[in-house]
Motif scaffolding. Structure first.
Motif, PDB file in Angstrom:
ATOM      1  N   PRO A   2      18.062 -21.905   5.950  1.00 33.20           N
ATOM      2  CA  PRO A   2      18.321 -20.463   6.119  1.00 33.20           C
ATOM      3  C   PRO A   2      17.204 -19.870   6.154  1.00 33.20           C
ATOM      4  O   PRO A   2      16.072 -20.165   5.888  1.00 33.20           O
ATOM      5  CB  PRO A   2      19.118 -20.486   4.738  1.00 33.20           C
ATOM      6  CG  PRO A   2      18.601 -21.363   3.905  1.00 33.20           C
ATOM      7  CD  PRO A   2      18.044 -22.718   4.494  1.00 33.20           C
ATOM      8  N   TYR A   3      17.489 -18.503   6.488  1.00 34.55           N
ATOM      9  CA  TYR A   3      16.129 -17.670   6.919  1.00 34.55           C
ATOM     10  C   TYR A   3      15.374 -17.340   5.689  1.00 34.55           C
ATOM     11  O   TYR A   3      14.131 -17.275   5.940  1.00 34.55           O
ATOM     12  CB  TYR A   3      16.909 -16.274   7.115  1.00 34.55           C
ATOM     13  CG  TYR A   3      15.748 -15.158   7.362  1.00 34.55           C
ATOM     14  CD1 TYR A   3      15.248 -14.946   8.590  1.00 34.55           C
ATOM     15  CD2 TYR A   3      15.534 -14.205   6.303  1.00 34.55           C
ATOM     16  CE1 TYR A   3      14.211 -14.054   8.878  1.00 34.55           C
ATOM     17  CE2 TYR A   3      14.650 -13.161   6.509  1.00 34.55           C
ATOM     18  CZ  TYR A   3      13.931 -13.155   7.781  1.00 34.55           C
ATOM     19  OH  TYR A   3      13.100 -12.149   7.925  1.00 34.55           O
ATOM     20  N   TYR A   4      15.852 -17.406   4.470  1.00 37.72           N
ATOM     21  CA  TYR A   4      15.015 -16.795   3.292  1.00 37.72           C
ATOM     22  C   TYR A   4      14.759 -18.222   2.697  1.00 37.72           C
ATOM     23  O   TYR A   4      13.850 -18.179   1.640  1.00 37.72           O
ATOM     24  CB  TYR A   4      15.861 -16.202   2.416  1.00 37.72           C
ATOM     25  CG  TYR A   4      17.249 -16.787   1.918  1.00 37.72           C
ATOM     26  CD1 TYR A   4      17.410 -17.990   1.152  1.00 37.72           C
ATOM     27  CD2 TYR A   4      18.635 -16.366   2.573  1.00 37.72           C
ATOM     28  CE1 TYR A   4      18.628 -18.359   0.748  1.00 37.72           C
ATOM     29  CE2 TYR A   4      19.746 -17.040   2.510  1.00 37.72           C
ATOM     30  CZ  TYR A   4      19.686 -18.055   1.659  1.00 37.72           C
ATOM     31  OH  TYR A   4      21.036 -18.684   1.112  1.00 37.72           O
ATOM     32  N   ASP A   5      15.098 -19.304   3.027  1.00 35.94           N
ATOM     33  CA  ASP A   5      14.449 -20.655   2.332  1.00 35.94           C
ATOM     34  C   ASP A   5      14.692 -21.775   3.413  1.00 35.94           C
ATOM     35  O   ASP A   5      15.161 -22.774   3.105  1.00 35.94           O
ATOM     36  CB  ASP A   5      15.445 -20.934   1.033  1.00 35.94           C
ATOM     37  CG  ASP A   5      14.591 -21.968   0.383  1.00 35.94           C
ATOM     38  OD1 ASP A   5      13.559 -22.577   0.377  1.00 35.94           O
ATOM     39  OD2 ASP A   5      15.526 -22.762  -0.613  1.00 35.94           O
ATOM     40  N   ALA A   6      13.842 -21.520   4.451  1.00 31.38           N
ATOM     41  CA  ALA A   6      13.952 -22.598   5.671  1.00 31.38           C
ATOM     42  C   ALA A   6      13.332 -24.065   5.096  1.00 31.38           C
ATOM     43  O   ALA A   6      12.137 -24.059   4.725  1.00 31.38           O
ATOM     44  CB  ALA A   6      13.362 -22.042   6.930  1.00 31.38           C
TER      45      ALA A   6
END
Length: 542
Positions: free
Chosen positions: A341-345
């Motif tokens: 995901p964008y905040y925890d790729a």
């Protein structure tokens, strides 16, 4: 799919002209694909009322800024602050929060005024709260300032500028500088074939080293694909000369370069990071040769877009090893995989560790060293530092789109990721990191350069954002991404304390790189932060 367009062709002959003038007007029967994009960037088309409010109020604030820097009268709420200046050269207002209440738009902003004060240079920085009446609430029909309060301002003064711009003096006599480096990326993207892939970002970097062994620091400047890298020799009088040999005029994309004596022969070799790491051995006197057998080629199953690198003797055997960061899996002709995901790729390519065999050649040792742990991020830059004072270098890795890594050197050639336990995961848009003992207590502290975004702060704290990220923990992660730079104080026990807010380092704009350096020779380490992002001559042009 769009239905066929109706095209109207008009032709008008002009008296005395040899050929008629033509004009073509296309009338689309269906919405164009560009319209869907414009709906996302044009606040007037945004269903989110906060963005429509922002666009209108931001225009008002820009008008105030233009008035102040042009020598005009300050509005009432700024009059007391403006009276400190003989002239105002900078007036910046960044909206970092806004909402509607009681029919008003309530604004939280960051304000900075800079210019000439009575005793020299002066900067005033602090919070600003404002209330605006929207159109229709006032007889004027437009947005009207209903109230404003300036918070406590931090004052910074100086008797003079401490640095002088000497670019022209140092490089003005070099034809290649004026013909190539003095022109911006947009210029070259318009001149070179798009198939070459000229990078739009312009983060190729500069490395400093004594290329020819004369005791003076020379500059090697990386370039986007299609443009030759340059080696500028230090003349010893404050000027440089173009000393780029054919071997170093590399046309491949170069994301960074670094000087390092990898073969222990007393001169500095040159490593370039691009599609893969490349080693140019220094044969003495600045004569370089590309070593195809250096062993820096990545394994076939670990190809990626490489970004940063850093050398260190991690196994304490007397020679320099090399850690290389990979950002994504993109290769020419391959499909781009967005960070997720964008905040925890965690869908990025693995970084690589190359161990020096002792003769200046390398072997890939990532897995053997235990560095495959959490090695799936979008990495920008590594930084070596002995944070636990046990005599061997540890490794910190700054990652975009989420958490960073701190690999503790176990002293036996292996590492363990202790970022979470040490308190330095720093889940943000990591661009780079630097070690330094800023508090002079004998151990290394850590600074990371991240993205500070006024738009990110404004949007992610808005009530409407809950519709986008329903879970509170998810919202906090998005909010953390926009906080900016971080400073972690070493507690001396293997853990760190996040002192970013109290130290005042978070606002570094869009930080790319930073380093600790004592700029004023007072025995304390200062922080220099490089920042910026894509810009163009037209500020209204996408």
């Amino acid at each position: 799919m769009l239905r066929p367009a109706t095209v109207f062709l008009s032709c008008a002959a002009v008296a005395g002209a040899q050929a008629p003038e033509y004009s073509v007007d296309a009338v689309f029967d269906s919405p164009r694909s560009i319209d869907r994009i414009l709906e996302k960037v044009d606040a007037d088309r945004d269903e989110w009322i906060g963005e429509r409010d922002f666009q209108a109020i931001d225009a008002k604030l820009k008008a105030i800024s233009e008035t102040l820097t042009a020598g005009g009268a300050a509005p009432e709420f700024l009059r007391e602050a403006a009276e400190n200046f003989a002239s105002i050269d900078l007036a910046e207002f960044k909206v970092v929060g806004m909402r509607r209440a009681d029919g008003l738009a309530l604004i939280d902003a960051r304000m900075e005024l800079g210019g000439r004060g009575p005793d020299g240079l002066l900067s005033l920085l602090g919070p600003l709260q404002m209330q605006w009446s929207p159109p229709g609430n006032e007889p004027s029909g437009g947005w009207t300032l209903a109230g404003a309060a300036v918070g406590e301002l931090r004052e910074i003064g100086a008797s003079r500028f401490h640095f002088t711009e000497v670019t022209e003096q140092a490089f003005g006599g070099i034809p290649s500088f004026k013909a190539q480096l003095a022109k911006d990326t947009d210029y070259w993207r318009g001149k070179l074939d798009a198939a070459i892939g000229v990078s739009v970002y312009g983060h190729q970097g500069v490395s400093v080293g004594d290329a020819n062994g004369d005791g003076l620091e020379d500059l090697y400047i990386g370039q986007p694909a299609g443009l030759p890298n340059r080696l500028y020799r230090n003349n010893g009088d404050g000027t440089f000369s173009d000393a780029t040999p054919a071997e170093l005029a590399v046309l491949d994309e170069t994301s960074m370069s670094l000087f390092a004596d990898v073969d222990n022969d007393g001169d500095q070799d040159l490593i370039l990071i691009g599609a893969e790491p490349m080693l140019f051995r220094n044969g003495g006197g600045g004569v370089f040769a590309f070593d195809r057998e250096a062993g820096l080629r990545p394994p076939a199953d670990r190809a990626g877009m490489f970004t940063g690198a850093a050398p260190a003797d991690y196994d304490n055997d007397g020679d320099l090893d090399l850690y290389v960061c990979a950002y994504d899996f993109w290769q020419a002709g391959a499909e781009y995989a967005a960070p997720t995901p964008y905040y925890d790729a965690t869908n990025g390519p693995p970084n690589l560790l190359f161990r020096n065999r002792g003769d200046g050649t390398f072997e890939e040792a990532t897995e053997a060293a235990g560095l495959m742990e959490n090695n799936d991020r979008f990495s920008f830059a590594p930084a070596w530092g002995d944070y636990d004072n046990d005599g061997d270098p540890d490794l910190y890795v700054a990652n975009d789109f989420g958490r960073n890594n701190l690999y503790r050197n176990e002293g036996d050639g292996t590492f363990t990721d202790v970022a979470a336990a040490a308190g330095v995961e720093d889940p943000a848009a990591g661009m780079s990191a630097a070690w330094g003992d800023y508090d002079n207590d004998g151990d290394l502290d850590l600074h990371t350069a991240n993205m500070w975004s006024s738009a990110g702060r404004r949007l992610t704290f808005a009530e409407r954002f809950a519709d986008v990220a329903a879970a509170a923990d998810t919202r906090r992660k998005f909010q953390r991404q926009a906080r900016g730079n971080s400073l972690f104080r070493n507690n001396g026990d293997g853990t760190f304390s996040d002192v970013s807010e109290e130290a005042g380092v978070t606002m570094g704009r869009w930080g790319w790189a930073a380093d600790f350096v004592d700029l004023d020779n007072d025995g304390l380490l200062d922080l220099f932060v490089q920042n910026g992002y894509l810009t163009g001559e037209r500020l209204d042009d996408l």
